[in-house]
Design an enzyme around this catalytic site. Structure first.
Site, PDB file in Angstrom:
ATOM      1  N   GLU B  80      -0.270  -7.189  -2.008  1.00 61.00           N
ATOM      2  CA  GLU B  80      -0.429  -7.203  -3.461  1.00 61.00           C
ATOM      3  C   GLU B  80      -0.205  -8.599  -4.007  1.00 61.00           C
ATOM      4  OE1 GLU B  80       3.034  -5.127  -5.591  1.00 61.00           O
ATOM      5  OE2 GLU B  80       2.695  -3.926  -3.817  1.00 61.00           O
ATOM      6  N   CYS B 112       2.564  -1.029  -1.636  1.00 64.36           N
ATOM      7  CA  CYS B 112       3.217  -1.387  -0.378  1.00 64.36           C
ATOM      8  C   CYS B 112       2.579  -0.759   0.855  1.00 64.36           C
ATOM      9  CB  CYS B 112       4.692  -1.019  -0.435  1.00 64.36           C
ATOM     10  SG  CYS B 112       5.581  -1.919  -1.710  1.00 64.36           S
ATOM     11  N   HIS B 234       8.884   3.357   4.970  1.00 66.59           N
ATOM     12  CA  HIS B 234       8.831   2.260   4.012  1.00 66.59           C
ATOM     13  C   HIS B 234      10.234   2.013   3.467  1.00 66.59           C
ATOM     14  CE1 HIS B 234       7.744  -0.589   1.061  1.00 66.59           C
ATOM     15  NE2 HIS B 234       7.991   0.196   0.037  1.00 66.59           N
TER      16      HIS B 234
END
Ligand SMILES: [Zn+2]
Lengths: 136, 349
Positions: B80, B112, B234
Protein backbone atom coordinates in the site's frame (compact mmCIF):
# COMPACT_ATOMS: atom_id res chain seq x y z
CA UNK A 1 20.34 13.49 -16.27
CA UNK A 2 17.59 13.09 -18.84
CA UNK A 3 14.99 10.37 -18.43
CA UNK A 4 15.82 8.72 -21.82
CA UNK A 5 19.55 8.71 -21.03
CA UNK A 6 18.91 6.93 -17.75
CA UNK A 7 16.35 4.61 -19.23
CA UNK A 8 18.56 3.23 -22.01
CA UNK A 9 20.99 1.81 -19.47
CA UNK A 10 18.50 0.83 -16.79
CA UNK A 11 19.21 -2.93 -16.71
CA UNK A 12 22.98 -2.37 -16.62
CA UNK A 13 22.62 0.08 -13.73
CA UNK A 14 20.32 -2.22 -11.79
CA UNK A 15 22.31 -5.41 -12.32
CA UNK A 16 25.96 -4.39 -12.70
CA UNK A 17 26.00 -5.85 -16.19
CA UNK A 18 29.15 -5.20 -18.14
CA UNK A 19 31.23 -7.03 -20.72
CA UNK A 20 34.23 -9.35 -20.82
CA UNK A 21 36.93 -9.96 -23.41
CA UNK A 22 37.14 -13.70 -24.09
CA UNK A 23 40.71 -13.32 -25.38
CA UNK A 24 42.41 -11.79 -22.31
CA UNK A 25 39.64 -12.10 -19.69
CA UNK A 26 39.53 -8.37 -18.95
CA UNK A 27 36.11 -7.16 -17.73
CA UNK A 28 34.50 -3.80 -18.39
CA UNK A 29 32.03 -1.71 -16.45
CA UNK A 30 30.43 0.36 -17.84
CA UNK A 31 30.31 -2.15 -20.71
CA UNK A 32 32.69 -1.66 -23.66
CA UNK A 33 32.26 -3.20 -27.06
CA UNK A 34 35.98 -3.25 -27.84
CA UNK A 35 38.99 -4.55 -25.84
CA UNK A 36 41.79 -1.95 -25.87
CA UNK A 37 44.42 -4.70 -25.33
CA UNK A 38 43.30 -7.32 -27.81
CA UNK A 39 41.81 -4.96 -30.39
CA UNK A 40 40.04 -6.89 -33.12
CA UNK A 41 41.17 -10.34 -31.98
CA UNK A 42 39.14 -10.20 -28.73
CA UNK A 43 35.51 -11.26 -28.63
CA UNK A 44 33.35 -9.19 -26.26
CA UNK A 45 30.57 -10.99 -24.35
CA UNK A 46 28.09 -9.85 -21.66
CA UNK A 47 29.32 -10.27 -18.10
CA UNK A 48 27.54 -9.80 -14.79
CA UNK A 49 29.56 -8.67 -11.80
CA UNK A 50 29.01 -10.26 -8.38
CA UNK A 51 28.79 -6.87 -6.70
CA UNK A 52 31.62 -7.32 -4.22
CA UNK A 53 34.64 -5.07 -4.05
CA UNK A 54 36.90 -2.73 -2.13
CA UNK A 55 36.97 1.04 -1.61
CA UNK A 56 39.99 2.49 -3.47
CA UNK A 57 39.33 6.09 -2.48
CA UNK A 58 36.38 8.18 -1.37
CA UNK A 59 35.09 11.63 -0.57
CA UNK A 60 32.38 12.85 1.78
CA UNK A 61 29.72 14.95 0.05
CA UNK A 62 28.31 17.52 2.45
CA UNK A 63 26.56 19.85 -0.01
CA UNK A 64 24.59 18.40 -2.89
CA UNK A 65 22.04 19.37 -5.52
CA UNK A 66 18.35 19.27 -4.61
CA UNK A 67 17.89 15.69 -5.74
CA UNK A 68 20.48 14.46 -3.21
CA UNK A 69 20.22 17.16 -0.50
CA UNK A 70 18.18 15.03 1.90
CA UNK A 71 20.92 12.37 1.89
CA UNK A 72 23.88 14.58 2.90
CA UNK A 73 26.41 13.93 4.24
CA UNK A 74 27.14 10.83 2.18
CA UNK A 75 30.16 8.88 0.97
CA UNK A 76 30.99 8.79 -2.73
CA UNK A 77 33.68 6.23 -3.49
CA UNK A 78 35.69 4.64 -6.24
CA UNK A 79 35.25 0.91 -5.74
CA UNK A 80 37.40 -1.77 -7.34
CA UNK A 81 35.12 -4.68 -8.12
CA UNK A 82 36.68 -8.09 -7.37
CA UNK A 83 36.57 -8.87 -11.09
CA UNK A 84 38.71 -5.81 -11.89
CA UNK A 85 36.87 -2.68 -13.07
CA UNK A 86 36.46 0.43 -10.97
CA UNK A 87 33.08 2.03 -10.44
CA UNK A 88 32.06 5.29 -8.80
CA UNK A 89 29.14 4.87 -6.43
CA UNK A 90 27.68 5.90 -3.12
CA UNK A 91 28.62 3.80 -0.09
CA UNK A 92 25.77 3.81 2.42
CA UNK A 93 27.12 3.88 5.97
CA UNK A 94 25.57 4.65 9.33
CA UNK A 95 28.15 7.36 9.91
CA UNK A 96 30.46 8.82 7.23
CA UNK A 97 33.43 8.37 9.59
CA UNK A 98 33.12 4.59 9.03
CA UNK A 99 34.34 4.88 5.44
CA UNK A 100 37.96 3.92 4.85
CA UNK A 101 40.26 2.89 2.04
CA UNK A 102 40.32 -0.89 1.67
CA UNK A 103 36.79 -1.25 3.10
CA UNK A 104 35.02 -4.35 1.78
CA UNK A 105 31.64 -3.53 0.24
CA UNK A 106 28.76 -5.30 -1.52
CA UNK A 107 26.16 -3.90 -3.91
CA UNK A 108 22.57 -3.09 -2.94
CA UNK A 109 19.55 -1.75 -4.80
CA UNK A 110 18.62 1.77 -3.70
CA UNK A 111 17.02 5.00 -4.80
CA UNK A 112 19.66 7.12 -6.50
CA UNK A 113 17.62 10.32 -6.74
CA UNK A 114 14.30 11.84 -7.69
CA UNK A 115 13.23 14.65 -9.98
CA UNK A 116 11.28 16.68 -7.44
CA UNK A 117 7.95 15.48 -6.06
CA UNK A 118 6.35 14.71 -9.43
CA UNK A 119 9.28 13.52 -11.57
CA UNK A 120 10.89 10.16 -12.17
CA UNK A 121 12.47 8.18 -9.33
CA UNK A 122 15.93 6.86 -10.30
CA UNK A 123 16.96 3.51 -8.90
CA UNK A 124 20.32 1.84 -9.16
CA UNK A 125 23.30 0.29 -7.46
CA UNK A 126 24.93 1.56 -4.29
CA UNK A 127 27.25 -0.25 -1.92
CA UNK A 128 27.15 -1.08 1.80
CA UNK A 129 29.88 -2.47 4.11
CA UNK A 130 30.20 -6.21 3.43
CA UNK A 131 29.92 -7.54 6.95
CA UNK A 132 28.61 -11.05 7.60
CA UNK A 133 25.21 -11.42 9.24
CA UNK A 134 25.40 -12.61 12.84
CA UNK A 135 24.76 -16.29 13.57
CA UNK A 136 21.18 -17.40 14.14
CA UNK B 1 1.73 -29.80 -6.87
CA UNK B 2 2.18 -26.05 -6.77
CA UNK B 3 4.45 -24.78 -4.05
CA UNK B 4 7.22 -22.49 -2.90
CA UNK B 5 10.44 -22.92 -4.92
CA UNK B 6 12.45 -20.40 -2.89
CA UNK B 7 11.88 -17.37 -0.69
CA UNK B 8 13.69 -14.36 0.71
CA UNK B 9 13.05 -11.47 3.08
CA UNK B 10 14.43 -8.00 3.58
CA UNK B 11 14.23 -5.62 6.55
CA UNK B 12 15.96 -2.21 6.71
CA UNK B 13 18.56 -1.94 9.48
CA UNK B 14 17.17 1.12 11.24
CA UNK B 15 14.83 0.84 14.24
CA UNK B 16 12.98 3.21 16.51
CA UNK B 17 11.86 2.19 19.99
CA UNK B 18 8.18 2.79 20.78
CA UNK B 19 9.38 4.43 23.96
CA UNK B 20 10.98 7.17 21.85
CA UNK B 21 7.78 7.81 19.85
CA UNK B 22 5.76 7.94 23.10
CA UNK B 23 8.25 10.41 24.57
CA UNK B 24 7.72 12.81 21.66
CA UNK B 25 3.93 12.70 21.88
CA UNK B 26 3.73 12.59 25.68
CA UNK B 27 2.05 9.18 25.72
CA UNK B 28 2.57 6.56 28.42
CA UNK B 29 5.16 4.26 26.85
CA UNK B 30 4.51 1.25 29.09
CA UNK B 31 0.77 1.33 28.38
CA UNK B 32 1.39 1.43 24.66
CA UNK B 33 4.12 -1.23 24.57
CA UNK B 34 2.06 -3.46 26.86
CA UNK B 35 -1.11 -2.93 24.84
CA UNK B 36 0.46 -3.63 21.46
CA UNK B 37 3.11 -6.15 22.46
CA UNK B 38 5.51 -4.27 20.19
CA UNK B 39 8.81 -2.84 21.48
CA UNK B 40 10.38 -1.37 18.36
CA UNK B 41 9.78 -1.06 14.62
CA UNK B 42 11.91 -0.93 11.50
CA UNK B 43 12.55 2.33 9.65
CA UNK B 44 13.66 2.57 6.01
CA UNK B 45 16.96 4.24 5.14
CA UNK B 46 16.74 7.59 3.30
CA UNK B 47 17.05 5.86 -0.08
CA UNK B 48 14.86 2.82 0.62
CA UNK B 49 11.24 2.42 -0.44
CA UNK B 50 8.86 -0.38 -1.35
CA UNK B 51 10.63 -1.01 -4.68
CA UNK B 52 14.11 -1.34 -3.15
CA UNK B 53 12.78 -3.59 -0.36
CA UNK B 54 10.95 -5.75 -2.92
CA UNK B 55 14.12 -6.05 -5.04
CA UNK B 56 16.32 -7.00 -2.07
CA UNK B 57 13.80 -9.63 -0.91
CA UNK B 58 13.54 -11.05 -4.45
CA UNK B 59 17.34 -11.16 -4.83
CA UNK B 60 17.65 -12.94 -1.47
CA UNK B 61 15.17 -15.53 -2.75
CA UNK B 62 17.14 -16.05 -5.97
CA UNK B 63 20.43 -16.25 -4.03
CA UNK B 64 19.07 -19.32 -2.24
CA UNK B 65 18.33 -21.21 -5.43
CA UNK B 66 19.72 -21.02 -8.93
CA UNK B 67 16.79 -20.23 -11.21
CA UNK B 68 16.97 -18.90 -14.75
CA UNK B 69 15.30 -15.49 -14.29
CA UNK B 70 14.06 -15.73 -17.86
CA UNK B 71 11.75 -18.54 -16.67
CA UNK B 72 9.94 -16.22 -14.26
CA UNK B 73 6.75 -15.50 -16.19
CA UNK B 74 5.00 -13.23 -13.69
CA UNK B 75 5.97 -10.69 -11.03
CA UNK B 76 3.33 -9.31 -8.66
CA UNK B 77 4.10 -6.84 -5.89
CA UNK B 78 1.54 -6.26 -3.16
CA UNK B 79 1.88 -3.02 -1.21
CA UNK B 80 0.00 0.00 0.00
CA UNK B 81 3.04 2.21 -0.41
CA UNK B 82 4.01 1.76 -4.06
CA UNK B 83 6.48 4.57 -4.93
CA UNK B 84 4.37 5.70 -7.88
CA UNK B 85 0.58 6.10 -8.07
CA UNK B 86 0.88 5.10 -11.74
CA UNK B 87 3.93 3.02 -12.81
CA UNK B 88 4.26 -0.50 -11.51
CA UNK B 89 6.79 -1.44 -8.84
CA UNK B 90 6.69 -4.94 -10.36
CA UNK B 91 8.43 -3.68 -13.55
CA UNK B 92 11.34 -2.32 -11.50
CA UNK B 93 11.61 -5.63 -9.66
CA UNK B 94 11.42 -7.61 -12.91
CA UNK B 95 14.26 -5.54 -14.41
CA UNK B 96 16.39 -5.76 -11.24
CA UNK B 97 16.25 -9.56 -11.22
CA UNK B 98 16.67 -9.82 -15.03
CA UNK B 99 13.27 -11.44 -15.54
CA UNK B 100 12.19 -8.89 -18.18
CA UNK B 101 10.89 -8.65 -20.86
CA UNK B 102 9.01 -11.96 -21.41
CA UNK B 103 6.87 -11.74 -18.28
CA UNK B 104 3.60 -10.31 -17.06
CA UNK B 105 3.58 -7.92 -14.13
CA UNK B 106 1.21 -5.92 -11.95
CA UNK B 107 1.03 -4.19 -8.61
CA UNK B 108 -1.52 -5.34 -6.11
CA UNK B 109 -3.31 -3.41 -3.41
CA UNK B 110 -5.45 -4.94 -0.69
CA UNK B 111 -4.28 -3.21 2.49
CA UNK B 112 -2.12 -5.75 4.37
CA UNK B 113 -2.97 -8.84 2.33
CA UNK B 114 -1.91 -7.79 -1.18
CA UNK B 115 1.17 -10.03 -0.92
CA UNK B 116 -0.77 -13.21 -0.22
CA UNK B 117 -3.19 -12.28 -3.02
CA UNK B 118 -0.10 -12.24 -5.26
CA UNK B 119 0.80 -15.78 -4.11
CA UNK B 120 -2.70 -16.95 -5.05
CA UNK B 121 -2.44 -15.38 -8.51
CA UNK B 122 0.92 -17.06 -9.10
CA UNK B 123 -0.51 -20.40 -7.92
CA UNK B 124 -3.29 -20.05 -10.49
CA UNK B 125 -0.96 -19.20 -13.37
CA UNK B 126 1.49 -21.97 -12.45
CA UNK B 127 -1.30 -24.48 -11.86
CA UNK B 128 -2.85 -23.69 -15.23
CA UNK B 129 0.51 -24.24 -16.91
CA UNK B 130 0.66 -20.67 -18.24
CA UNK B 131 3.98 -19.89 -16.57
CA UNK B 132 6.82 -21.94 -15.06
CA UNK B 133 7.55 -19.61 -12.14
CA UNK B 134 5.71 -16.66 -10.64
CA UNK B 135 7.20 -14.24 -8.13
CA UNK B 136 4.88 -12.93 -5.40
CA UNK B 137 6.11 -10.14 -3.16
CA UNK B 138 4.59 -8.31 -0.21
CA UNK B 139 6.49 -5.16 0.80
CA UNK B 140 5.72 -1.86 2.46
CA UNK B 141 7.17 1.25 3.98
CA UNK B 142 4.04 1.59 6.06
CA UNK B 143 2.52 4.97 6.70
CA UNK B 144 1.07 6.19 9.96
CA UNK B 145 0.24 9.85 10.55
CA UNK B 146 2.34 11.59 13.22
CA UNK B 147 0.78 11.03 16.69
CA UNK B 148 -1.82 8.60 15.26
CA UNK B 149 -2.00 5.16 16.93
CA UNK B 150 -0.74 3.60 13.68
CA UNK B 151 2.55 5.48 13.99
CA UNK B 152 3.60 3.16 16.81
CA UNK B 153 3.63 0.11 14.57
CA UNK B 154 3.90 1.23 10.88
CA UNK B 155 7.16 -0.42 9.76
CA UNK B 156 9.21 -1.28 6.67
CA UNK B 157 10.05 -4.69 5.23
CA UNK B 158 8.97 -7.40 2.85
CA UNK B 159 9.33 -10.93 1.58
CA UNK B 160 9.33 -12.64 -1.81
CA UNK B 161 8.09 -16.14 -2.70
CA UNK B 162 8.84 -17.86 -5.97
CA UNK B 163 5.91 -20.10 -6.85
CA UNK B 164 6.29 -23.08 -9.19
CA UNK B 165 5.82 -26.82 -9.53
CA UNK B 166 9.32 -28.30 -9.87
CA UNK B 167 10.76 -29.65 -6.64
CA UNK B 168 9.21 -27.10 -4.22
CA UNK B 169 10.68 -26.61 -0.75
CA UNK B 170 7.08 -26.43 0.48
CA UNK B 171 3.86 -27.63 -1.15
CA UNK B 172 0.79 -25.43 -0.93
CA UNK B 173 -2.02 -27.98 -0.53
CA UNK B 174 -4.72 -25.38 -0.86
CA UNK B 175 -5.81 -21.79 -0.37
CA UNK B 176 -9.13 -20.10 0.39
CA UNK B 177 -10.23 -16.52 0.97
CA UNK B 178 -12.91 -14.77 3.02
CA UNK B 179 -13.87 -11.30 1.76
CA UNK B 180 -16.51 -8.67 2.64
CA UNK B 181 -16.97 -4.90 2.20
CA UNK B 182 -15.92 -3.53 5.60
CA UNK B 183 -14.74 0.09 6.17
CA UNK B 184 -12.31 -0.63 9.03
CA UNK B 185 -9.26 1.14 7.54
CA UNK B 186 -8.76 3.17 4.39
CA UNK B 187 -6.74 5.81 2.59
CA UNK B 188 -8.38 8.02 -0.01
CA UNK B 189 -6.52 8.83 -3.25
CA UNK B 190 -4.12 11.75 -2.77
CA UNK B 191 -4.01 11.47 1.02
CA UNK B 192 -0.66 10.86 2.71
CA UNK B 193 -1.83 8.75 5.61
CA UNK B 194 -4.51 6.11 6.13
CA UNK B 195 -7.42 6.49 8.51
CA UNK B 196 -9.14 3.84 10.54
CA UNK B 197 -12.36 3.18 12.37
CA UNK B 198 -10.65 3.37 15.77
CA UNK B 199 -9.71 0.77 18.34
CA UNK B 200 -12.91 -1.26 18.11
CA UNK B 201 -12.36 -2.33 14.49
CA UNK B 202 -10.73 -5.58 15.59
CA UNK B 203 -13.89 -7.68 15.84
CA UNK B 204 -15.71 -6.87 12.55
CA UNK B 205 -12.39 -6.55 10.73
CA UNK B 206 -9.41 -8.67 11.76
CA UNK B 207 -11.08 -11.36 13.87
CA UNK B 208 -14.12 -11.97 11.69
CA UNK B 209 -12.06 -12.34 8.50
CA UNK B 210 -9.06 -14.24 9.87
CA UNK B 211 -11.36 -16.70 11.61
CA UNK B 212 -13.65 -16.88 8.58
CA UNK B 213 -10.82 -17.81 6.23
CA UNK B 214 -9.15 -20.11 8.77
CA UNK B 215 -12.35 -22.10 9.33
CA UNK B 216 -12.91 -22.44 5.58
CA UNK B 217 -9.31 -23.62 5.13
CA UNK B 218 -9.47 -26.19 7.92
CA UNK B 219 -12.77 -27.45 6.56
CA UNK B 220 -11.45 -27.74 3.00
CA UNK B 221 -8.24 -29.45 4.12
CA UNK B 222 -10.04 -31.70 6.58
CA UNK B 223 -7.52 -30.74 9.24
CA UNK B 224 -7.56 -29.34 12.76
CA UNK B 225 -5.07 -26.93 14.42
CA UNK B 226 -3.29 -29.87 16.07
CA UNK B 227 -2.26 -31.19 12.62
CA UNK B 228 0.05 -28.20 12.10
CA UNK B 229 3.56 -27.64 13.41
CA UNK B 230 3.41 -23.88 12.91
CA UNK B 231 0.87 -21.14 12.26
CA UNK B 232 1.33 -17.63 10.91
CA UNK B 233 -1.30 -14.89 11.20
CA UNK B 234 -1.33 -11.29 10.09
CA UNK B 235 0.30 -9.30 12.85
CA UNK B 236 -0.66 -5.61 13.10
CA UNK B 237 0.42 -5.95 16.74
CA UNK B 238 1.28 -8.96 18.91
CA UNK B 239 -2.08 -9.08 20.66
CA UNK B 240 -4.32 -9.81 17.64
CA UNK B 241 -2.45 -12.86 16.28
CA UNK B 242 -2.06 -14.30 19.80
CA UNK B 243 -5.77 -13.91 20.48
CA UNK B 244 -6.92 -15.24 17.12
CA UNK B 245 -4.58 -18.23 17.44
CA UNK B 246 -6.07 -19.01 20.83
CA UNK B 247 -9.66 -18.67 19.56
CA UNK B 248 -8.91 -21.05 16.70
CA UNK B 249 -7.16 -23.57 18.92
CA UNK B 250 -3.51 -22.97 17.98
CA UNK B 251 -0.88 -22.86 20.73
CA UNK B 252 1.63 -20.08 21.53
CA UNK B 253 4.41 -22.52 20.46
CA UNK B 254 2.90 -22.93 16.99
CA UNK B 255 2.91 -19.18 16.28
CA UNK B 256 6.23 -18.38 17.99
CA UNK B 257 8.73 -18.52 15.05
CA UNK B 258 6.44 -16.51 12.77
CA UNK B 259 5.50 -13.83 15.28
CA UNK B 260 8.08 -11.18 14.43
CA UNK B 261 5.99 -8.07 15.14
CA UNK B 262 7.44 -7.34 18.64
CA UNK B 263 10.82 -6.43 17.11
CA UNK B 264 9.74 -5.48 13.59
CA UNK B 265 6.44 -3.65 13.82
CA UNK B 266 3.68 -4.06 11.25
CA UNK B 267 5.07 -4.24 7.73
CA UNK B 268 1.52 -4.23 6.30
CA UNK B 269 1.68 -6.18 2.99
CA UNK B 270 4.95 -7.68 4.21
CA UNK B 271 3.67 -8.81 7.61
CA UNK B 272 2.26 -12.29 6.96
CA UNK B 273 4.90 -12.88 4.28
CA UNK B 274 7.82 -12.09 6.63
CA UNK B 275 6.16 -14.25 9.29
CA UNK B 276 6.01 -17.17 6.84
CA UNK B 277 9.64 -16.55 5.81
CA UNK B 278 10.71 -16.61 9.48
CA UNK B 279 8.85 -19.91 9.93
CA UNK B 280 10.43 -21.47 6.82
CA UNK B 281 13.81 -20.36 8.23
CA UNK B 282 13.42 -22.92 11.03
CA UNK B 283 11.12 -25.51 9.44
CA UNK B 284 12.09 -29.13 8.76
CA UNK B 285 10.91 -31.53 6.06
CA UNK B 286 7.38 -32.72 6.82
CA UNK B 287 6.44 -29.68 8.92
CA UNK B 288 2.98 -28.35 8.19
CA UNK B 289 2.32 -24.60 8.34
CA UNK B 290 -1.05 -22.86 8.58
CA UNK B 291 -1.02 -19.31 7.18
CA UNK B 292 -3.75 -16.64 7.28
CA UNK B 293 -3.31 -13.03 6.22
CA UNK B 294 -5.65 -10.10 6.70
CA UNK B 295 -6.24 -6.95 4.72
CA UNK B 296 -8.57 -4.18 5.79
CA UNK B 297 -11.45 -3.45 3.56
CA UNK B 298 -11.60 -6.46 4.22
CA UNK B 299 -10.44 -9.99 3.56
CA UNK B 300 -8.21 -12.88 4.57
CA UNK B 301 -6.29 -15.47 2.54
CA UNK B 302 -5.54 -18.80 4.17
CA UNK B 303 -2.96 -21.40 3.05
CA UNK B 304 -2.21 -25.00 3.98
CA UNK B 305 1.55 -25.48 3.50
CA UNK B 306 3.74 -28.57 3.93
CA UNK B 307 7.53 -28.40 3.94
CA UNK B 308 9.29 -30.98 1.72
CA UNK B 309 12.70 -32.70 1.79
CA UNK B 310 13.89 -30.13 -0.79
CA UNK B 311 14.31 -27.51 1.98
CA UNK B 312 17.41 -29.43 3.12
CA UNK B 313 18.58 -30.64 -0.31
CA UNK B 314 21.51 -29.34 -2.34
CA UNK B 315 19.64 -27.22 -4.89
CA UNK B 316 18.21 -25.02 -2.14
CA UNK B 317 20.70 -23.29 0.11
CA UNK B 318 18.76 -21.76 3.00
CA UNK B 319 21.91 -20.26 4.54
CA UNK B 320 22.93 -18.47 1.31
CA UNK B 321 20.69 -15.53 2.25
CA UNK B 322 20.00 -13.96 5.66
CA UNK B 323 17.19 -15.38 7.82
CA UNK B 324 14.54 -13.05 9.25
CA UNK B 325 16.23 -13.44 12.67
CA UNK B 326 19.53 -12.34 11.12
CA UNK B 327 17.86 -9.38 9.42
CA UNK B 328 16.39 -8.36 12.78
CA UNK B 329 19.71 -8.63 14.61
CA UNK B 330 22.26 -5.86 14.86
CA UNK B 331 19.84 -2.92 14.40
CA UNK B 332 20.77 0.77 14.33
CA UNK B 333 18.53 2.75 16.67
CA UNK B 334 17.43 6.25 15.68
CA UNK B 335 15.74 9.01 17.64
CA UNK B 336 12.51 10.67 16.53
CA UNK B 337 14.26 13.48 14.65
CA UNK B 338 16.26 11.00 12.56
CA UNK B 339 13.19 8.86 12.12
CA UNK B 340 11.20 11.83 10.77
CA UNK B 341 14.02 12.55 8.31
CA UNK B 342 14.15 8.91 7.20
CA UNK B 343 10.43 8.79 6.63
CA UNK B 344 10.38 12.19 4.94
CA UNK B 345 7.73 12.86 7.53
CA UNK B 346 7.04 16.55 7.49
CA UNK B 347 3.46 16.46 6.24
CA UNK B 348 1.00 16.61 9.11
CA UNK B 349 -2.51 15.30 8.63
ZN1 LIG C 1 41.18 -8.48 -24.39
Amino acid sequence: MSVPRFWRKISKRYNLEGTRCTQCGRTFYPPRTFCPDCRRSGEIVPFRFQGKGEVVTFTVIRTASDAFARQTPFVLAIIRLDEGPRVTAQVVVENVSEAHIGMRVRSVFRRIGTEGDSGVIYYGTKFVPDVPYPEG
Amino acid sequence: MTGIITYGAYIPRYRIRLEEIARVWGDNAQDIIGGLGVREKSVPDLDEDTATIAVEAARNALTRREIDPGEIGAVYVGSESHPYAVKPTACTVGEAIRATPAMTAADYEFACKAGTAAIQTCMGLVGAGMIRYGLAIGADVAQGAPSDALEYTAAAGGAAFLIGRDDPIARIHGTVSFTTDTPDFWRREGQNYPRHGGRFTGDPGYFKHVQGAAHLMLEQAGTSPGDYDYAVFHQPNAKFPRRVAEHLGFTPEQIRPGLVVPELGNTYSGATMVGLAATLDVAKPGDRIFVTSFGSGAGSDSFDVEVTDAIEAGAFRRDAAPTVRQLLSNPIYVDYAHYAKHKGKIVMQ
